[in-house]
Design a protein around this motif. Sequence first.
Motif, mmCIF file in Angstrom:
data_model
loop_
_atom_site.group_PDB
_atom_site.id
_atom_site.type_symbol
_atom_site.label_atom_id
_atom_site.label_comp_id
_atom_site.label_asym_id
_atom_site.label_seq_id
_atom_site.Cartn_x
_atom_site.Cartn_y
_atom_site.Cartn_z
ATOM 1 N N ASP A 160 49.634 -26.193 -80.628
ATOM 2 C CA ASP A 160 49.669 -26.986 -81.960
ATOM 3 C C ASP A 160 48.550 -25.862 -82.747
ATOM 4 O OD1 ASP A 160 47.062 -27.691 -81.282
ATOM 5 O OD2 ASP A 160 47.549 -29.737 -81.303
ATOM 6 N N SER A 218 45.607 -26.690 -83.710
ATOM 7 C CA SER A 218 44.234 -26.965 -83.089
ATOM 8 C C SER A 218 44.198 -25.993 -81.807
ATOM 9 C CB SER A 218 43.970 -28.162 -82.786
ATOM 10 O OG SER A 218 43.867 -28.860 -83.999
ATOM 11 N N GLN A 247 45.810 -26.630 -79.251
ATOM 12 C CA GLN A 247 45.966 -27.567 -77.879
ATOM 13 C C GLN A 247 47.667 -27.800 -77.523
ATOM 14 O OE1 GLN A 247 44.390 -31.438 -78.982
ATOM 15 N NE2 GLN A 247 42.176 -30.617 -78.692
ATOM 16 N N ARG A 259 51.011 -29.331 -76.188
ATOM 17 C CA ARG A 259 51.656 -30.403 -76.762
ATOM 18 C C ARG A 259 52.930 -30.444 -75.960
ATOM 19 N NH1 ARG A 259 50.104 -33.990 -80.761
ATOM 20 N NH2 ARG A 259 47.919 -33.539 -81.684
ATOM 21 N N SER A 305 54.333 -35.702 -77.204
ATOM 22 C CA SER A 305 53.224 -36.231 -76.514
ATOM 23 C C SER A 305 52.178 -37.005 -77.326
ATOM 24 C CB SER A 305 52.224 -34.940 -76.043
ATOM 25 O OG SER A 305 51.989 -34.105 -77.264
ATOM 26 N N GLY A 306 52.226 -37.181 -78.708
ATOM 27 C CA GLY A 306 51.185 -37.951 -79.209
ATOM 28 C C GLY A 306 49.745 -37.591 -79.303
ATOM 29 N N GLU A 307 49.488 -36.686 -78.317
ATOM 30 C CA GLU A 307 48.118 -36.019 -78.510
ATOM 31 C C GLU A 307 48.132 -34.753 -78.099
ATOM 32 O OE1 GLU A 307 45.455 -37.463 -74.929
ATOM 33 O OE2 GLU A 307 47.271 -38.814 -74.616
ATOM 34 N N GLY A 308 47.119 -33.865 -78.073
ATOM 35 C CA GLY A 308 47.076 -32.707 -77.408
ATOM 36 C C GLY A 308 46.301 -32.573 -76.400
ATOM 37 N N TYR A 309 46.498 -31.412 -75.604
ATOM 38 C CA TYR A 309 45.754 -31.275 -74.134
ATOM 39 C C TYR A 309 45.012 -30.065 -74.535
ATOM 40 C CZ TYR A 309 48.927 -35.153 -72.916
ATOM 41 O OH TYR A 309 49.488 -36.351 -72.808
ATOM 42 N N CYS A 313 49.030 -30.953 -69.710
ATOM 43 C CA CYS A 313 50.214 -31.313 -70.706
ATOM 44 C C CYS A 313 51.473 -31.522 -69.560
ATOM 45 C CB CYS A 313 50.441 -29.988 -71.350
ATOM 46 S SG CYS A 313 51.976 -30.243 -72.540
#
Length: 56
Positions: free
Chosen positions: A8, A10, A12, A14, A28-32, A38
Amino acid sequence: MFFAIYRDVSNQWRWTLFANNNRKIANSGEGYFNKTDCLNAISLVKGSGSAPVYER
């Protein structure tokens, strides 16, 4: 169905789950920070087929 992983804005990792008609089903709703994290999250989603469904 297929999963797509990407970085993304940032930087990270996804994931997004697509149907056979290329429509988005889930994300995913969030970044890793780590690609491995991930991929592990995708494994959890794949393995949750027998999880119960509750109405709230």
